[in-house]
Design an enzyme around this catalytic site. Structure first.
Site, mmCIF file in Angstrom:
data_model
loop_
_atom_site.group_PDB
_atom_site.id
_atom_site.type_symbol
_atom_site.label_atom_id
_atom_site.label_comp_id
_atom_site.label_asym_id
_atom_site.label_seq_id
_atom_site.Cartn_x
_atom_site.Cartn_y
_atom_site.Cartn_z
ATOM 1 N N CYS B 82 -40.834 -3.394 24.632
ATOM 2 C CA CYS B 82 -42.362 -3.172 24.157
ATOM 3 C C CYS B 82 -42.670 -3.084 22.801
ATOM 4 O O CYS B 82 -43.941 -3.127 22.421
ATOM 5 C CB CYS B 82 -42.759 -2.003 25.060
ATOM 6 S SG CYS B 82 -42.431 -2.275 26.880
ATOM 7 N N CYS B 206 -50.314 5.842 33.744
ATOM 8 C CA CYS B 206 -49.237 4.745 33.795
ATOM 9 C C CYS B 206 -50.025 3.522 33.102
ATOM 10 O O CYS B 206 -51.175 3.184 33.799
ATOM 11 C CB CYS B 206 -48.961 4.386 34.883
ATOM 12 S SG CYS B 206 -47.771 5.779 35.744
ATOM 13 N N SER B 207 -49.490 2.865 31.912
ATOM 14 C CA SER B 207 -50.097 1.637 31.630
ATOM 15 C C SER B 207 -50.065 0.645 32.556
ATOM 16 O O SER B 207 -48.704 0.706 33.371
ATOM 17 C CB SER B 207 -49.764 1.406 30.079
ATOM 18 O OG SER B 207 -48.130 1.352 30.432
ATOM 19 N N HIS B 325 -51.609 -3.399 28.659
ATOM 20 C CA HIS B 325 -50.390 -3.454 27.846
ATOM 21 C C HIS B 325 -49.459 -4.684 28.179
ATOM 22 O O HIS B 325 -48.578 -4.770 29.060
ATOM 23 C CB HIS B 325 -49.387 -2.228 28.496
ATOM 24 C CG HIS B 325 -48.209 -2.042 27.651
ATOM 25 N ND1 HIS B 325 -47.711 -2.809 26.612
ATOM 26 C CD2 HIS B 325 -47.069 -1.475 28.134
ATOM 27 C CE1 HIS B 325 -46.538 -2.588 26.151
ATOM 28 N NE2 HIS B 325 -45.959 -1.665 27.160
#
Lengths: 377, 377
Positions: B82, B206-207, B325
């Site tokens: 990420c 949570c993304s 994201h």
């Protein structure tokens, strides 16, 4: 601008391995660190193409730093299809050359033989542009380079036998390389009559799937084999945009830049490792690297000019065709073979070799990276 | 050592897109080049995590160079889970700082919403070490950070409501960001009662999975928002090796190095984008970045200190939680939000912001990269 030297090399055997990708990677890294006498490492660069798809494993840089106790050093993975290893080497080289770091570890790895041919072929095809005619039409990499070979035959008069001569030469070199995947003797007849993969390429004309890893340590200064030049270029990613199927513009451009940086020409090179993903690709590469005129590489092969005693020994490691092609490791394995040649302790040693060149290709010509190295006298 | 400035930014809307990954990538790149007034580009860096697995498409650097007519410039992809986008930015920055290139294009992209949850979850799990207890036990990323949250509650007295306050803040910021994935208003009650993903993390903690791309152009000189510092560190890749579940050593180390390079401290930062892949992670990050003492981040959140008017406004873009994201794009989207803040034309503008910080995390703490930027006055 610092001088930069290769001070350590490490490499697993190439072939089929039962151990995980990580084990291969760590084995090569440890061997390179040991060869370099365990300097403090400032950064880690990993060349890899498809560990995500085939091994569900990324973050390889962090894994190496953790498992080898290198501390919190910066690390990441470089992807440039089959040129991933060569590009990773270049990134580490540039960082040391420019004074960012003093010692860096660069490694490449791929594990390909545990999956099905279908899965591997699909993963490799990610190195083609999804919008390219060849991918849309369902061509795989052998299909692409088979088409190139047929066009080469049509334009130059070369035949399938010239491809076989390349495959035979590289196998004969591999027979002396203890780390090569294929070491059994063969003949032109066996190569010519082998199972067809895609017309005109038979089994021996195509590099295999391979598990393996390779690593090098680069350090500031002139205390090993010195990197004289690094150059990288981008080529054409879609067949329909290529002006000439028999050109690899990225190879020509990266070589031209590397020669200029080094102040050298093809005539100064004593030994070469180049990207023979197919026998056909070796013939194109010896032309694009400037060793032979365009359209004449096949004649040079016929005359034995790419072997010991000829103009320029090519792929003395056995090349991708017989040493094997664990994709992310390939660019580093090429560097290691050149380093061994310049250290004077290589298999198929070229006597008195002082300057070597390594050329690593990605995709159907999307990327090429060329390094020129010089041995200490 | 050259000064380096961000001279162009571009970004797609974040969310679900029907167009291919390549189209998103090119849209962001073109916008960034236009914003920079189309300088000659010397190299291309792409941040991406899993285009191979999910889109069967690699060679993204060469594709950008080809489609945008950038010529034969060197290009490659950076993978750091990420943190891929942030690490790609750092590589481009180092190259310009060290005089290798004058203008570079750096872009990040991910396309995740066209596949099944199972496929996406598997691909994301490649950011865990295959030998880690958490992966062997079948934990996914929400499972890992849920475990961390429970431990944080146990050690500090924080509750699920503090996580909800983070999620609410970021949603309220996203409501003013036209490119954010989630812009509808919500409440603490809705967040607290939302579907549980993994105890104690609910849907809003949570993304999301997101399609999107972001790009910047960096140039030599002080003609835009200047990069004052870049630092990257590697953390621990296996839960069983972590001394303290509530530490992110890579974040602490990368921040510490960046502050030292810039000659600044947390007290000098006016606005921050940090890696809130989960609401819990934002609380850890504000501690590790030095804005609040370890174990007290939840109190800062409760007191509104991470909002406008507080000590340090955090994730004014909406953060990963509400802006979205798209993994490879995230690090660059963070940089873009900071650049907008320092240009004075951002959503949720922090009045008089002069210095901004962006922090991008990879894996369960495997990588962190921190950049400090300064606006022109």
């Amino acid at each position: 601008m610092n001088k930069v030297s290769v001070v350590g090399v490490g490499m697993t055997a190439f072939g089929k391995h039962e151990v995980p990708l990580k084990t291969l990677l760590l084995e090569a890294c440890f061997e390179a660190l040991k060869d370099a006498n365990f300097p403090r490492i400032d950064a880690v660069y990993i060349g890899n193409f498809m560990s995500g798809s085939l091994c569900n494993q990324e973050i390889l840089g962090a894994i190496v730093a953790n498992e080898l106790g290198l501390g919190t050093v910066p690390a990441f993975k470089v992807e440039g299809a089959c040129a991933s290893g060569g590009i990773a080497f270049r990134q580490g080289y540039l960082a040391v050359k420019n004074g960012e770091y003093e010692n860096v570890l660069i490694a490449g790895v791929e594990k390909m033989k545990h999956t099905t041919t279908e899965e591997t072929t699909k993963a490799i095809n990610a190195a083609m542009d999804n919008d390219s005619n060849e991918k849309v039409a369902g061509l795989t990499f052998p299909g692409f380079f088979g088409t190139v070979a047929n066009r080469y035959f049509y334009e130059t008069g070369a035949t399938k036998e010239h491809l076989a001569m390349v495959a035979l030469k590289n196998r004969e070199y591999a027979m002396n390389n203890p780390k090569a995947q294929f070491r059994s003797p063969t003949t032109i007849e066996e190569i010519m009559s082998a199972r067809m993969i895609t017309d005109p390429l038979g089994l021996f004309d195509c590099s295999p799937t391979t598990d393996g890893a390779a690593a090098v340590v680069l350090s500031k200064g002139e205390n090993g084999v010195v990197v004289r030049a690094s150059a990288q270029a981008t080529g054409i990613t879609q067949m329909q945009e290529m002006e000439d199927l028999l050109s690899l513009p990225a190879v020509r451009e990266s070589a031209s830049q590397a020669y200029e940086i080094a102040g050298l020409g093809p005539e100064d090179i004593d030994v070469v490792e180049l990207h023979d993903c197919f026998s056909m690709t070796e013939i194109l590469a010896i032309e694009e690297l400037g060793f032979f005129e365009k359209g004449t590489g096949w004649k040079a092969v016929e005359q034995g000019l790419t072997k010991h005693g000829g103009k320029i020994p090519v792929n003395t490691s056995g090349g991708l065709l017989s040493k094997g092609h664990p994709i992310g490791a390939t660019g580093l394995a090429q560097i290691i073979q050149i380093v061994s040649q310049l250290r004077g302790n290589s298999c198929n040693q070229v006597e008195g070799a002082k300057i070597g060149l390594a050329q690593n290709l990605g995709g159907t010509g999307a990327y090429s990276v060329v390094h020129i190295l010089e041995g200490v006298s």
